[in-house]
Design a protein around this motif. Structure first.
Motif, mmCIF file in Angstrom:
data_model
loop_
_atom_site.group_PDB
_atom_site.id
_atom_site.type_symbol
_atom_site.label_atom_id
_atom_site.label_comp_id
_atom_site.label_asym_id
_atom_site.label_seq_id
_atom_site.Cartn_x
_atom_site.Cartn_y
_atom_site.Cartn_z
ATOM 1 N N SER A 158 -3.215 13.890 52.465
ATOM 2 C CA SER A 158 -3.142 13.344 50.919
ATOM 3 C C SER A 158 -4.610 12.758 51.278
ATOM 4 C CB SER A 158 -1.991 13.099 49.861
ATOM 5 O OG SER A 158 -1.547 11.776 51.014
ATOM 6 N N VAL A 159 -4.906 11.912 50.022
ATOM 7 C CA VAL A 159 -6.353 11.356 49.766
ATOM 8 C C VAL A 159 -5.221 9.733 49.803
ATOM 9 C CG1 VAL A 159 -7.658 10.197 48.117
ATOM 10 C CG2 VAL A 159 -7.689 12.837 48.044
ATOM 11 N N PRO A 160 -4.255 9.615 48.924
ATOM 12 C CA PRO A 160 -3.620 7.882 49.324
ATOM 13 C C PRO A 160 -3.318 8.074 50.959
ATOM 14 C CG PRO A 160 -2.755 9.278 48.111
ATOM 15 C CD PRO A 160 -3.623 10.225 48.304
ATOM 16 N N ASN A 161 -2.947 9.202 51.568
ATOM 17 C CA ASN A 161 -2.746 8.524 53.209
ATOM 18 C C ASN A 161 -3.528 9.374 53.801
ATOM 19 O OD1 ASN A 161 -0.113 8.690 53.516
ATOM 20 N ND2 ASN A 161 -0.216 11.203 53.359
ATOM 21 N N GLU A 162 -5.004 9.450 53.506
ATOM 22 C CA GLU A 162 -6.624 9.074 54.041
ATOM 23 C C GLU A 162 -7.132 8.097 53.915
ATOM 24 O OE1 GLU A 162 -8.896 12.556 53.007
ATOM 25 O OE2 GLU A 162 -7.896 13.633 54.435
ATOM 26 N N LEU A 163 -7.218 6.967 53.052
ATOM 27 C CA LEU A 163 -7.499 6.263 52.095
ATOM 28 C C LEU A 163 -6.309 5.011 53.388
ATOM 29 C CD1 LEU A 163 -7.896 6.420 48.594
ATOM 30 C CD2 LEU A 163 -9.909 6.038 50.791
ATOM 31 N N LEU A 164 -4.990 4.854 53.761
ATOM 32 C CA LEU A 164 -4.170 4.066 54.186
ATOM 33 C C LEU A 164 -4.731 4.177 55.896
ATOM 34 C CD1 LEU A 164 -1.855 2.250 54.225
ATOM 35 C CD2 LEU A 164 -0.415 4.253 54.900
ATOM 36 N N TRP A 165 -5.088 5.131 56.380
ATOM 37 C CA TRP A 165 -5.447 5.350 57.817
ATOM 38 C C TRP A 165 -7.137 5.255 57.837
ATOM 39 C CZ3 TRP A 165 -2.961 5.746 61.897
ATOM 40 C CH2 TRP A 165 -1.978 5.972 61.434
ATOM 41 N N ALA A 190 -10.585 9.915 57.040
ATOM 42 C CA ALA A 190 -10.155 8.409 57.896
ATOM 43 C C ALA A 190 -11.183 7.881 58.071
ATOM 44 C CB ALA A 190 -8.573 8.463 57.936
#
Length: 193
Positions: free
Chosen positions: A2-9, A60
């Protein structure tokens, strides 16, 4: 992912790349009957770049390294010797620029199929080779600009620069890349993806 996970990574990758720039890599080994640390002559920076590709994926890794280069060129001291637009005139900047395609290639390859240590290893090797290819091409370009009377200050001869920036650090970077692959493999196993 997901986009939030990619941004976190991506954020994790950016922080790891910045902080690992200043930490010298070493390995433990036996020296006689005692355990000793042996310096590899490189930092953990390449490991951070490849780790984020192996663990966070292409997007990411790409975002984190674009952000890293942008921060360094805007005078934040995130590069090994500071930051700013003057870095464009250094042969080492080509390798930093190579982090972008290197991380993206590593991330793309690492998520092509089901999680396997071999897949991550091949992705990291392709990423490391991409970093060196961009760095070598950039160094050759600087050398050609210098030979045509440019203002770029080229410290060494071209062969000497290529040996110092590619040949000598490559074995240590390969060891760090292997460690990054193992760490990413276990992180992905723990996180079930």
């Amino acid at each position: 992912m997901s986009v939030p996970n990619e941004l976190l990574w991506a954020f994790i990758g950016l922080l790891l790349t910045i902080f690992s720039t200043f930490v010298e890599a070493s390995i433990a080994g036996w020296s006689g009957s005692a355990l000793a640390a042996y310096r590899l002559g490189v930092t953990y920076q390449i490991g951070a770049v490849l780790f984020i590709g192996c663990a966070g994926g292409r997007n990411a890794a790409l975002i984190s390294q674009i952000a890293y280069v942008f921060l360094g060129l805007t005078w934040l001291p995130v590069f090994a010797e500071g930051g700013g637009l003057d870095y464009l005139e250094k042969p080492s900047f080509g390798y930093i620029l190579g982090f972008i395609p290197g991380a993206a290639i590593c991330g793309w390859w690492s998520f092509r199929s089901r999680l396997k240590l071999e897949t991550l290893g091949i992705g990291a090797l392709f990423g490391l080779l991409a970093i060196h290819l961009v760095g070598i091409l950039y160094t050759i370009g600087l050398f050609l600009l210098n030979s045509r009377g440019s203002q770029v200050v080229f410290p060494d001869s071209l062969p000497s620069a290529l040996v110092n920036y590619s040949v000598l650090p490559f074995p240590g970077q390969l060891v760090v890349a292997c460690a990054a692959v193992l760490l990413a493999f276990f992180v992905r196993k723990v996180l079930f993806y």
